[in-house]
Scaffold this active site. Structure first.
Site, PDB file in Angstrom:
ATOM      1  N   TYR A  69       0.856  -1.193   0.000  1.00 20.63           N
ATOM      2  CA  TYR A  69       0.000   0.000   0.000  1.00 20.63           C
ATOM      3  C   TYR A  69       0.891   1.241   0.000  1.00 20.63           C
ATOM      4  O   TYR A  69       1.409   1.665   1.025  1.00 20.63           O
ATOM      5  CB  TYR A  69      -0.951   0.018   1.199  1.00 20.63           C
ATOM      6  CG  TYR A  69      -1.975  -1.110   1.211  1.00 20.63           C
ATOM      7  CD1 TYR A  69      -2.238  -1.869   0.073  1.00 20.63           C
ATOM      8  CD2 TYR A  69      -2.696  -1.412   2.361  1.00 20.63           C
ATOM      9  CE1 TYR A  69      -3.166  -2.901   0.089  1.00 20.63           C
ATOM     10  CE2 TYR A  69      -3.632  -2.442   2.383  1.00 20.63           C
ATOM     11  CZ  TYR A  69      -3.852  -3.180   1.246  1.00 20.63           C
ATOM     12  OH  TYR A  69      -4.782  -4.197   1.267  1.00 20.63           O
ATOM     13  N   PRO A 215     -15.594  -3.829   2.657  1.00 23.08           N
ATOM     14  CA  PRO A 215     -16.842  -4.121   3.383  1.00 23.08           C
ATOM     15  C   PRO A 215     -17.938  -3.104   3.093  1.00 23.08           C
ATOM     16  O   PRO A 215     -19.112  -3.373   3.354  1.00 23.08           O
ATOM     17  CB  PRO A 215     -16.411  -4.054   4.858  1.00 23.08           C
ATOM     18  CG  PRO A 215     -15.241  -3.124   4.867  1.00 23.08           C
ATOM     19  CD  PRO A 215     -14.514  -3.405   3.574  1.00 23.08           C
ATOM     20  N   LEU A 216     -17.526  -1.943   2.564  1.00 22.89           N
ATOM     21  CA  LEU A 216     -18.512  -0.919   2.202  1.00 22.89           C
ATOM     22  C   LEU A 216     -18.853  -1.011   0.716  1.00 22.89           C
ATOM     23  O   LEU A 216     -19.476  -0.105   0.166  1.00 22.89           O
ATOM     24  CB  LEU A 216     -17.959   0.483   2.503  1.00 22.89           C
ATOM     25  CG  LEU A 216     -17.541   0.735   3.953  1.00 22.89           C
ATOM     26  CD1 LEU A 216     -16.768   2.041   4.069  1.00 22.89           C
ATOM     27  CD2 LEU A 216     -18.771   0.774   4.848  1.00 22.89           C
ATOM     28  N   GLY A 217     -18.398  -2.091   0.069  1.00 25.92           N
ATOM     29  CA  GLY A 217     -18.569  -2.160  -1.379  1.00 25.92           C
ATOM     30  C   GLY A 217     -17.845  -1.002  -2.052  1.00 25.92           C
ATOM     31  O   GLY A 217     -18.266  -0.504  -3.085  1.00 25.92           O
TER      32      GLY A 217
HETATM   33  N1  LIG Z   1      -6.713  -8.189   0.580  1.00 26.65           N
HETATM   34  C1  LIG Z   1      -6.930  -7.438  -0.471  1.00 26.65           C
HETATM   35  O1  LIG Z   1      -6.667  -7.833  -1.611  1.00 26.65           O
HETATM   36  C2  LIG Z   1      -7.520  -6.074  -0.270  1.00 26.65           C
HETATM   37  C3  LIG Z   1      -8.021  -5.361  -1.371  1.00 26.65           C
HETATM   38  C4  LIG Z   1      -8.585  -4.090  -1.130  1.00 26.65           C
HETATM   39  C5  LIG Z   1      -8.642  -3.621   0.179  1.00 26.65           C
HETATM   40  N2  LIG Z   1      -8.122  -4.334   1.222  1.00 26.65           N
HETATM   41  C6  LIG Z   1      -8.191  -3.861   2.626  1.00 26.65           C
HETATM   42  O2  LIG Z   1      -9.549  -3.674   2.959  1.00 26.65           O
HETATM   43  C7  LIG Z   1      -9.763  -2.336   3.406  1.00 26.65           C
HETATM   44  C8  LIG Z   1     -11.147  -1.897   2.984  1.00 26.65           C
HETATM   45  O3  LIG Z   1     -11.329  -1.987   1.570  1.00 26.65           O
HETATM   46  P1  LIG Z   1     -11.472  -0.708   0.641  1.00 26.65           P
HETATM   47  O4  LIG Z   1     -10.825   0.443   1.336  1.00 26.65           O
HETATM   48  O5  LIG Z   1     -11.010  -1.060  -0.726  1.00 26.65           O
HETATM   49  O6  LIG Z   1     -13.029  -0.532   0.499  1.00 26.65           O
HETATM   50  P2  LIG Z   1     -14.222  -0.045   1.479  1.00 26.65           P
HETATM   51  O7  LIG Z   1     -13.776  -0.048   2.876  1.00 26.65           O
HETATM   52  O8  LIG Z   1     -15.414  -0.848   1.104  1.00 26.65           O
HETATM   53  O9  LIG Z   1     -14.499   1.425   0.947  1.00 26.65           O
HETATM   54  C9  LIG Z   1     -13.515   2.423   0.976  1.00 26.65           C
HETATM   55  C10 LIG Z   1     -14.010   3.573   0.139  1.00 26.65           C
HETATM   56  O10 LIG Z   1     -15.195   4.089   0.724  1.00 26.65           O
HETATM   57  C11 LIG Z   1     -15.014   5.457   1.090  1.00 26.65           C
HETATM   58  N3  LIG Z   1     -15.648   5.611   2.406  1.00 26.65           N
HETATM   59  C12 LIG Z   1     -15.264   5.020   3.575  1.00 26.65           C
HETATM   60  N4  LIG Z   1     -16.096   5.350   4.566  1.00 26.65           N
HETATM   61  C13 LIG Z   1     -17.034   6.167   4.023  1.00 26.65           C
HETATM   62  C14 LIG Z   1     -18.155   6.828   4.551  1.00 26.65           C
HETATM   63  N5  LIG Z   1     -18.501   6.715   5.836  1.00 26.65           N
HETATM   64  N6  LIG Z   1     -18.902   7.602   3.700  1.00 26.65           N
HETATM   65  C15 LIG Z   1     -18.566   7.704   2.384  1.00 26.65           C
HETATM   66  N7  LIG Z   1     -17.511   7.098   1.832  1.00 26.65           N
HETATM   67  C16 LIG Z   1     -16.747   6.319   2.648  1.00 26.65           C
HETATM   68  C17 LIG Z   1     -13.537   5.711   1.119  1.00 26.65           C
HETATM   69  O11 LIG Z   1     -13.240   7.031   0.742  1.00 26.65           O
HETATM   70  P3  LIG Z   1     -12.697   8.116   1.814  1.00 26.65           P
HETATM   71  O12 LIG Z   1     -11.240   7.850   1.980  1.00 26.65           O
HETATM   72  O13 LIG Z   1     -13.016   9.412   1.163  1.00 26.65           O
HETATM   73  O14 LIG Z   1     -13.469   7.902   3.079  1.00 26.65           O
HETATM   74  C18 LIG Z   1     -13.040   4.724   0.066  1.00 26.65           C
HETATM   75  O15 LIG Z   1     -13.125   5.281  -1.230  1.00 26.65           O
HETATM   76  C19 LIG Z   1      -8.626  -1.548   2.752  1.00 26.65           C
HETATM   77  O16 LIG Z   1      -8.402  -0.318   3.395  1.00 26.65           O
HETATM   78  C20 LIG Z   1      -7.488  -2.536   2.868  1.00 26.65           C
HETATM   79  O17 LIG Z   1      -6.951  -2.490   4.187  1.00 26.65           O
HETATM   80  C21 LIG Z   1      -7.574  -5.564   1.005  1.00 26.65           C
END
Ligand SMILES: NC(=O)c1ccc[n+]([C@@H]2O[C@H](COP(=O)([O-])OP(=O)(O)OC[C@H]3O[C@@H](n4cnc5c(N)ncnc54)[C@H](OP(=O)(O)O)[C@@H]3O)[C@@H](O)[C@H]2O)c1
Length: 295
Positions: A69, A215-217
């Protein structure tokens, strides 16, 4: 009491991972504190540091990251914001998937690379041992067993406390468990994306934690049904999506990713949100696992 004082990840209850790491079940994903395309430093470093510190203030004690990352940036910021770490903080990092440029991923889970990646994570996180080290993804060019054996060896050397997996099938988990205990699995999973439903069930049956990524899609609009429940509960749809995950399985620790303190507070507040059983059942029926994956 201020608004933030009433928000605590502890409201989600706890899960003990690997027999000795007890964490609050609302975690935090630190992928979003890097630059655009998960590349380079964040536009606002102060905001990234503040988000990490606020997560801990809100009793989040499981932070997910990876060497890739940034690359390196997320782990470096975690150490800068939080070292020396508060007692009980669990940092789960990963190796085996490289970031060669913005928005690009390449596999590299060779034993040599996994060992080098682990040494880098230890330095950047300023620890002698990684609490949870996840194979980021199986590498088609490398024997899966060879990747897992490399992590098992690092565990024997005391550099990894617990080995974990990400982006895997049930068969991968079963093969890995023949080599080393697997304490958690991290696959893409959310209310809107239930392809890994049967992996969640497998984890529950085998006392393995499940960290749903995205988890938030990734903040995309989910089904109208979730909006309806959110209106009924005076919550936001993303909070209901997180509460649904917490209720879906006691082994689930959501790791919502954000670079914003405001979003972090909204997300952690979902730790205390109870979706009534009837609404939970209604939601679960909307977004069903594909028929081919049931049973
Ligand atoms: N193992 C893997 O291959 C893999 C792949 C992807 C991710 N991950 C891990 O999983 C974690 C979560 O996944 P993710 O970050 O891709 O997706 P997510 O948690 O589903 O969504 C993150 C997105 O949602 C926005 N967001 C978060 N909270 C919000 C809220 N309350 N209101 C509006 N928008 C919101 C964030 O933007 P803002 O920054 O503007 O809030 C960001 O664009 C990552 O941080 C990482 O640690 C692992």
């Amino acid at each position: 009491m201020s608004k933030t004082q009433t928000i605590s990840a502890a409201a989600s209850g706890t899960l003990t991972i690997g027999g000795d790491l007890t964490v609050n079940r609302m975690g935090y994903g630190a992928m979003r504190i890097t630059g655009p395309g998960i590349w380079g430093p964040p536009a606002g470093k102060a905001a990234a540091l503040a988000t990490l510190r606020q997560a801990v203030e809100l009793d989040v004690n499981l932070i997910d990251t990876a060497d890739s990352y940034g690359p390196k940036v997320s782990e470096e910021l975690i150490a800068e914001a939080l070292y020396p770490y508060p007692a009980g903080l669990v940092i789960a990092t990963k190796g085996g998937w490289e970031r060669p440029g913005p928005g690009q991923w390449t596999h590299n889970a060779s034993p040599k690379h996994l060992t080098e990646a682990l040494e880098g994570s230890l330095k950047r996180l300023r620890v002698d041992r990684i609490d949870i080290h996840q194979l980021h993804a199986p590498d088609n060019a490398v024997s899966f067993e060879a990747s897992v054996e490399a992590l098992a060896k690092l565990r024997e050397q005391g550099k990894i406390r617990h080995v974990a997996l990400s982006n895997v099938t049930r068969e991968h988990i079963e093969r890995a468990r023949k080599i080393v205990p697997i304490v958690s699995v991290q696959n893409r999973y959310s209310f809107a994306d239930r392809e890994s439903d049967f992996i969640v069930d497998y984890c529950e049956q085998n006392d393995i934690a499940f960290f749903p990524w995205a988890p938030l899609g990734q903040a995309k609009e989910a089904h109208a049904a979730i909006k309806k429940v959110a209106d009924e509960l005076h919550a936001t749809p993303l909070q209901v999506a997180l509460a649904w995950l917490l209720q879906r399985s006691k082994m689930i620790v959501p790791i919502p990713g954000t670079s914003s303190v405001t979003h972090l507070e909204e997300n952690v507040a979902a730790a205390g949100l109870q979706v009534p059983q009837a609404a939970f059942d209604r939601l679960s029926a909307v977004s069903h696992p594909p028929a081919s994956l049931r049973g």
